[in-house]
Motif scaffolding. Structure first.
Motif, short mmCIF file in Angstrom:
data_model
loop_
_atom_site.label_atom_id
_atom_site.label_comp_id
_atom_site.label_asym_id
_atom_site.label_seq_id
_atom_site.Cartn_x
_atom_site.Cartn_y
_atom_site.Cartn_z
N GLU A 1 -7.47 3.99 -10.69
CA GLU A 1 -6.80 2.92 -9.39
C GLU A 1 -7.05 3.97 -8.76
OE1 GLU A 1 -6.36 -0.18 -8.39
OE2 GLU A 1 -5.83 -1.39 -10.87
N GLU B 1 1.00 -1.40 -0.23
CA GLU B 1 0.18 -0.07 0.36
C GLU B 1 0.72 1.59 0.46
OE1 GLU B 1 -2.53 1.01 3.02
OE2 GLU B 1 -4.57 -1.05 1.68
N ALA C 1 -8.89 3.71 -5.00
CA ALA C 1 -7.90 4.47 -4.00
C ALA C 1 -9.06 5.06 -2.83
CB ALA C 1 -7.09 3.86 -3.94
#
Lengths: 202, 202, 202, 202
Positions: free
Chosen positions: B113, B57, B117
């Motif tokens: 993405e 992450e 997120a």
DNA sequence: GATGAATGAGTTTTCATTCAT
DNA sequence: TATGAATGAAAACTCATTCAT
């Protein structure tokens, strides 16, 4: 004798599973949702779910197919009304922003999930494109109508303006969930409507 | 005498890992990319990667932070030019659409993405919001300038118009990757530019 | 029609996993035993094991809970007998030393594992304390009984003597495994019994 | 020319590393302490530590060797005093319980770590046994002395009584850390001392 | 058909140890 | 001799999917 009944029954079951999945996918995201979560939320057994959908992805795909149908019908019914093209666009804006307000973050997030999936999976992309094309075409038709009726400027590029409008709406929805900004939809709507009006009318 | 390595060297290593990750995340997505993939692609060992980034992450987050810096500088340099507000906006459009053309699908996917997120992870959201605000503010300032200079209509809502413009661009980028439409960027640009020009000028 | 399995079956499966874990934990220790080891030893799959126990620690904890029950019942049944307090203590000694002889090193090592875990993990400690208190209280009651019956010295501190006795037994067990001394349990028992007898009787 | 100096230096360095390790092992346990922790705590580099000790286990072993030396000397000096055997035992009890009070849980936990290691690793066991034997022998000698002087009963089994006493002390220390009981050491000491006195004296 | 126990490849992450400098 | 970046095997744990009942 019972194919009809069981077909209906089957649909109802599917619908329940889809509803549970929708809740979870939008709350936690596709990857973070496990089949066990769906089992718990839906009350169905693992086997049952796999009886109705062949994979987790399939479930997601089915959900995507349905996601569009929601507001599309209202939008379509709108087109058939007898009124000026600009009025139609404004009514479309009303519709879209109304749903924007009432709709939760989760729906917008779900939309992002669909977009991301569409950007990678061919079957999702095909479906997504079809859905977007319906809306773009619908808007494009209204614009063309407006041009022909002399409402709008003659040099307008109907298709691309339509694509732009659709992108703007999508972009605003994304901006909402990705930044968590507290947007004043009323003001945004009037800013957009007046800009577009001046932008395209003669 | 010591393997103590220069800060520069460390940065270079990080950059290599980031590059490999970027490639994979944008090609396959965050979740579908495993640390093993990154190991293979980057040529680093597992341990080395975890020496530079504390988690997958974290790697992703670092990538997000960098993603913005790319075109922002050009955009900023533009503002300082002495010219009419409308000219600035058009040059911004040039810049944006130019990058739109040359940029690969993968960059756009990566963007999706990041958006997804951001819609779920607080630290990503904070960063994303900051980045978006910079651009929105920049545009908003130009618009305000145009209003004050009498170029644009007095009743314009600078902030919201700016948000709309940013959303439109983002939305178009998403439309590209999600539908795979072969968009004619030149035509879209001129449709957008002319609409906006008429839409906001006096 | 259904793989829904009886509670009994579930218990049996658990028991098998626990047995395999016990073997490994006592032979190799908690940290040196991997879940893969347990998979191999038990013949179950990873997933199955995690279906029954939520973590390796949980497995260990469950083992600890069971470890006490073994001899405790015998010990308890002893108390209810009608006989002199000193006779009870001697019978308890018989019981304890009998199990000491037949019990393998591995059980004693396992005990050390439990002690170490109890010294660090709150839930283990709570359980361990509970177990120890049961035994200490049991002994303390016998001693109190002996005092009241005039068998033992009036000034005896029943609770602390009980704690001392329990510690002695535990300490001897530890001495066995940690030094590998070949202790002559019979001699130790009689040395202990006679010392205590003289030590506490009037 | 400088082997002596560097040997001293080497010892000092080792001592520092051992001190840091001791702190960590007793606070967090052997397995939960990483070499990186020791690096941080000691201020030494990885390479340096491996220069002084060939492995984490070796470090632990070295620590075990030193752990005994602490109170043993005091205990030994006691034996040489001219006094009755019972007085020696009581002074030994004073010594042991005094250290019991002031010593932290962490030391007791460390002891458990040593015991567990000794129960499994041959070289640790050898060392541990040696240490225990020194103490047991020391006590055994005092008891034998007492028997011969007519202070204690003639039928006493000196070696086993000594083993029992050592086990009791060890067991009490373990009881403390494993249950977290708040023991009143003074009362325990007097209960133990009086019981033993009555238990072994003529 | 329905069930849910079982599977096992795959995930992220850690860490004792090595070795080029 | 000292350094700490690099290694990579091994760890605990997850989860989409299957299949015996």
């Amino acid at each position: 004798m019972s194919p009809k009944v069981s077909e209906e029954h089957r649909m109802m079951m599917q619908e329940k599973i889809l509803a549970a999945s929708m809740t979870l996918f939008s709350r936690k995201g596709f990857h973070e949702t496990s089949m066990d979560d769906i089992v718990k939320e839906s009350g169905f057994s693992k086997g049952a779910i796999y009886g109705y959908f062949k994979s987790k992805e399939d479930l997601f795909f089915e959900l995507q197919k349905r996601s569009a149908t929601l507001s599309l019908n209202e939008l379509k019914s709108m087109v058939s009304q007898e009124e000026a093209a600009i009025a139609k666009l404004e009514r479309a804006a009303d519709l879209v922003f109304a749903s924007m307000c009432e709709v939760s973050d989760e729906v917008c997030r779900m939309d992002l999930e669909f977009q991301l999936a569409s950007s990678r999976m061919p079957n999702m992309r095909t479906e997504f494109k079809k859905q977007q094309m319906v809306i773009i075409t619908l808007l494009s038709d209204i614009i063309t109508e407006g041009i022909e009726a002399g409402e709008f400027r003659k040099d307008l590029d109907a298709d691309n303006i339509a694509a732009i409008l659709v992108s703007t709406i999508g972009g605003l929805s994304n901006l909402l969930v990705t930044t968590g900004m507290s947007l004043d939809w009323d003001k945004i709507k009037s800013a957009l409507v007046s800009t577009v009006r001046y932008g395209i009318m003669r």
